[in-house]
Design a protein around this motif. Structure first.
Motif, mmCIF file in Angstrom:
data_model
loop_
_atom_site.group_PDB
_atom_site.id
_atom_site.type_symbol
_atom_site.label_atom_id
_atom_site.label_comp_id
_atom_site.label_asym_id
_atom_site.label_seq_id
_atom_site.Cartn_x
_atom_site.Cartn_y
_atom_site.Cartn_z
ATOM 1 N N ALA A 89 0.831 -1.214 0.000
ATOM 2 C CA ALA A 89 0.000 0.000 0.000
ATOM 3 C C ALA A 89 0.864 1.263 0.000
ATOM 4 O O ALA A 89 0.538 2.252 -0.655
ATOM 5 C CB ALA A 89 -0.937 -0.005 1.201
ATOM 6 N N LEU A 90 1.988 1.231 0.723
ATOM 7 C CA LEU A 90 2.896 2.372 0.736
ATOM 8 C C LEU A 90 3.560 2.542 -0.619
ATOM 9 O O LEU A 90 3.683 3.661 -1.132
ATOM 10 C CB LEU A 90 3.946 2.204 1.838
ATOM 11 C CG LEU A 90 5.017 3.294 1.919
ATOM 12 C CD1 LEU A 90 4.383 4.675 2.133
ATOM 13 C CD2 LEU A 90 5.997 2.971 3.037
ATOM 14 N N ARG A 91 3.978 1.447 -1.227
ATOM 15 C CA ARG A 91 4.597 1.512 -2.555
ATOM 16 C C ARG A 91 3.608 2.078 -3.576
ATOM 17 O O ARG A 91 3.990 2.879 -4.438
ATOM 18 C CB ARG A 91 5.080 0.127 -2.969
ATOM 19 C CG ARG A 91 6.232 -0.359 -2.090
ATOM 20 C CD ARG A 91 6.631 -1.770 -2.391
ATOM 21 N NE ARG A 91 7.160 -1.865 -3.728
ATOM 22 C CZ ARG A 91 7.173 -2.988 -4.431
ATOM 23 N NH1 ARG A 91 6.670 -4.100 -3.923
ATOM 24 N NH2 ARG A 91 7.680 -3.008 -5.638
ATOM 25 N N GLU A 92 2.340 1.672 -3.467
ATOM 26 C CA GLU A 92 1.322 2.193 -4.382
ATOM 27 C C GLU A 92 1.122 3.692 -4.182
ATOM 28 O O GLU A 92 1.031 4.451 -5.146
ATOM 29 C CB GLU A 92 0.005 1.446 -4.177
ATOM 30 C CG GLU A 92 0.059 0.010 -4.647
ATOM 31 C CD GLU A 92 -1.156 -0.812 -4.215
ATOM 32 O OE1 GLU A 92 -2.152 -0.217 -3.739
ATOM 33 O OE2 GLU A 92 -1.098 -2.038 -4.358
ATOM 34 N N ALA A 93 1.058 4.118 -2.925
ATOM 35 C CA ALA A 93 0.872 5.541 -2.638
ATOM 36 C C ALA A 93 2.059 6.364 -3.127
ATOM 37 O O ALA A 93 1.885 7.444 -3.703
ATOM 38 C CB ALA A 93 0.655 5.746 -1.138
ATOM 39 N N LEU A 94 3.263 5.856 -2.925
ATOM 40 C CA LEU A 94 4.455 6.570 -3.391
ATOM 41 C C LEU A 94 4.516 6.621 -4.903
ATOM 42 O O LEU A 94 4.921 7.636 -5.483
ATOM 43 C CB LEU A 94 5.713 5.922 -2.812
ATOM 44 C CG LEU A 94 5.911 6.116 -1.314
ATOM 45 C CD1 LEU A 94 7.064 5.244 -0.823
ATOM 46 C CD2 LEU A 94 6.149 7.574 -0.978
ATOM 47 N N ALA A 106 7.966 12.102 -16.588
ATOM 48 C CA ALA A 106 8.445 10.837 -16.038
ATOM 49 C C ALA A 106 7.550 9.670 -16.412
ATOM 50 O O ALA A 106 7.917 8.523 -16.225
ATOM 51 C CB ALA A 106 8.538 10.929 -14.517
ATOM 52 N N GLY A 107 6.373 9.973 -16.914
ATOM 53 C CA GLY A 107 5.433 8.897 -17.209
ATOM 54 C C GLY A 107 4.800 8.398 -15.919
ATOM 55 O O GLY A 107 4.963 8.981 -14.858
ATOM 56 N N THR A 108 4.082 7.325 -16.014
ATOM 57 C CA THR A 108 3.441 6.745 -14.840
ATOM 58 C C THR A 108 4.438 5.853 -14.113
ATOM 59 O O THR A 108 5.078 5.002 -14.718
ATOM 60 C CB THR A 108 2.213 5.912 -15.253
ATOM 61 O OG1 THR A 108 1.302 6.771 -15.940
ATOM 62 C CG2 THR A 108 1.535 5.299 -14.054
ATOM 63 N N VAL A 109 4.581 6.070 -12.826
ATOM 64 C CA VAL A 109 5.477 5.248 -12.011
ATOM 65 C C VAL A 109 4.649 4.089 -11.457
ATOM 66 O O VAL A 109 3.633 4.294 -10.812
ATOM 67 C CB VAL A 109 6.088 6.067 -10.858
ATOM 68 C CG1 VAL A 109 6.964 5.192 -9.981
ATOM 69 C CG2 VAL A 109 6.867 7.253 -11.410
ATOM 70 N N SER A 110 5.095 2.881 -11.715
ATOM 71 C CA SER A 110 4.368 1.715 -11.215
ATOM 72 C C SER A 110 4.910 1.329 -9.834
ATOM 73 O O SER A 110 6.092 1.531 -9.550
ATOM 74 C CB SER A 110 4.500 0.536 -12.174
ATOM 75 O OG SER A 110 5.814 0.041 -12.154
ATOM 76 N N PRO A 111 4.055 0.769 -8.983
ATOM 77 C CA PRO A 111 4.506 0.346 -7.649
ATOM 78 C C PRO A 111 5.652 -0.665 -7.708
ATOM 79 O O PRO A 111 6.475 -0.717 -6.798
ATOM 80 C CB PRO A 111 3.261 -0.286 -7.031
ATOM 81 C CG PRO A 111 2.118 0.311 -7.772
ATOM 82 C CD PRO A 111 2.622 0.577 -9.165
ATOM 83 N N GLU A 112 5.731 -1.437 -8.784
ATOM 84 C CA GLU A 112 6.808 -2.422 -8.922
ATOM 85 C C GLU A 112 8.178 -1.749 -9.051
ATOM 86 O O GLU A 112 9.207 -2.379 -8.830
ATOM 87 C CB GLU A 112 6.568 -3.327 -10.133
ATOM 88 C CG GLU A 112 5.371 -4.253 -9.981
ATOM 89 C CD GLU A 112 4.028 -3.545 -10.181
ATOM 90 O OE1 GLU A 112 3.962 -2.532 -10.915
ATOM 91 O OE2 GLU A 112 3.047 -3.992 -9.567
ATOM 92 N N ARG A 113 8.182 -0.462 -9.401
ATOM 93 C CA ARG A 113 9.453 0.263 -9.542
ATOM 94 C C ARG A 113 9.799 1.045 -8.288
ATOM 95 O O ARG A 113 10.781 1.780 -8.266
ATOM 96 C CB ARG A 113 9.373 1.203 -10.750
ATOM 97 C CG ARG A 113 9.211 0.413 -12.045
ATOM 98 C CD ARG A 113 9.397 1.278 -13.242
ATOM 99 N NE ARG A 113 10.742 1.792 -13.256
ATOM 100 C CZ ARG A 113 11.096 2.942 -13.859
ATOM 101 N NH1 ARG A 113 10.214 3.637 -14.496
ATOM 102 N NH2 ARG A 113 12.342 3.356 -13.819
ATOM 103 N N VAL A 114 8.998 0.903 -7.242
ATOM 104 C CA VAL A 114 9.221 1.618 -5.991
ATOM 105 C C VAL A 114 9.721 0.629 -4.936
ATOM 106 O O VAL A 114 9.151 -0.436 -4.759
ATOM 107 C CB VAL A 114 7.920 2.289 -5.495
ATOM 108 C CG1 VAL A 114 8.122 2.926 -4.131
ATOM 109 C CG2 VAL A 114 7.416 3.305 -6.508
ATOM 110 N N VAL A 115 10.804 0.995 -4.279
ATOM 111 C CA VAL A 115 11.339 0.201 -3.182
ATOM 112 C C VAL A 115 11.425 1.098 -1.960
ATOM 113 O O VAL A 115 11.922 2.218 -2.042
ATOM 114 C CB VAL A 115 12.739 -0.365 -3.522
ATOM 115 C CG1 VAL A 115 13.330 -1.102 -2.325
ATOM 116 C CG2 VAL A 115 12.672 -1.266 -4.726
ATOM 117 N N VAL A 116 10.904 0.629 -0.846
ATOM 118 C CA VAL A 116 10.927 1.382 0.392
ATOM 119 C C VAL A 116 11.941 0.712 1.318
ATOM 120 O O VAL A 116 11.850 -0.493 1.567
ATOM 121 C CB VAL A 116 9.531 1.389 1.066
ATOM 122 C CG1 VAL A 116 9.584 2.173 2.384
ATOM 123 C CG2 VAL A 116 8.500 1.991 0.118
ATOM 124 N N CYS A 117 12.891 1.481 1.793
ATOM 125 C CA CYS A 117 13.868 0.924 2.720
ATOM 126 C C CYS A 117 14.084 1.919 3.859
ATOM 127 O O CYS A 117 13.576 3.031 3.821
ATOM 128 C CB CYS A 117 15.169 0.587 2.007
ATOM 129 S SG CYS A 117 15.908 1.977 1.149
#
Length: 123
Positions: A89-94, A106-117
């Motif tokens: 859910a956080l990756r989707e929001a980001l 930048a185009g649409t950023v997909s949640p699969e391209r987001v990493v939270v650390c």
């Protein structure tokens, strides 16, 4: 082996035996974040107002609403490690926020391209 060395030669020798590192480790530079720490201390000593973000802990208290949300999450049983890439859910929001902020360039950023650390060094 360390326990045996401790028993035979005493605690200092055991520690020395356990702490032997390869000489090539000396060629590895220290983390750049340590230089930021030193610079922040220098600026503070010179009277500058410095907010410490560099080691992951600011020099002011966490706002109450964040503490309350953390306490509620603990009470709800969220006490284990999360997914390696971050909570979905956080990756989707980001991803949505990034797509909005950067717009068409930048185009649409997909949640699969987001990493939270938990910090830049982990990224």
């Amino acid at each position: 082996a360390t326990c045996l060395a401790f028993a035979l030669r005493g605690p200092q020798r055991a520690l020395e035996a356990a702490m032997r590192f390869a000489s090539r480790l000396k060629s590895i530079p220290s983390s750049g974040i340590r230089a930021v720490t030193v610079r922040a201390q220098e600026l503070r000593a010179a009277g500058r107002d410095v907010i410490d973000w560099h080691v992951g802990r600011p020099d002011f208290d966490t706002p109450r609403h964040i503490k309350a949300a953390a306490a509620a999450a603990l009470e709800a049983g969220h006490v284990h490690y999360g997914p390696v890439a971050g909570i979905p859910a956080l990756r989707e929001a980001l991803a949505a926020r990034s797509s909005f902020e950067w717009g068409p360039a930048a185009g649409t950023v997909s949640p699969e391209r987001v990493v939270v650390c938990n910090g830049g060094m982990e990224a």
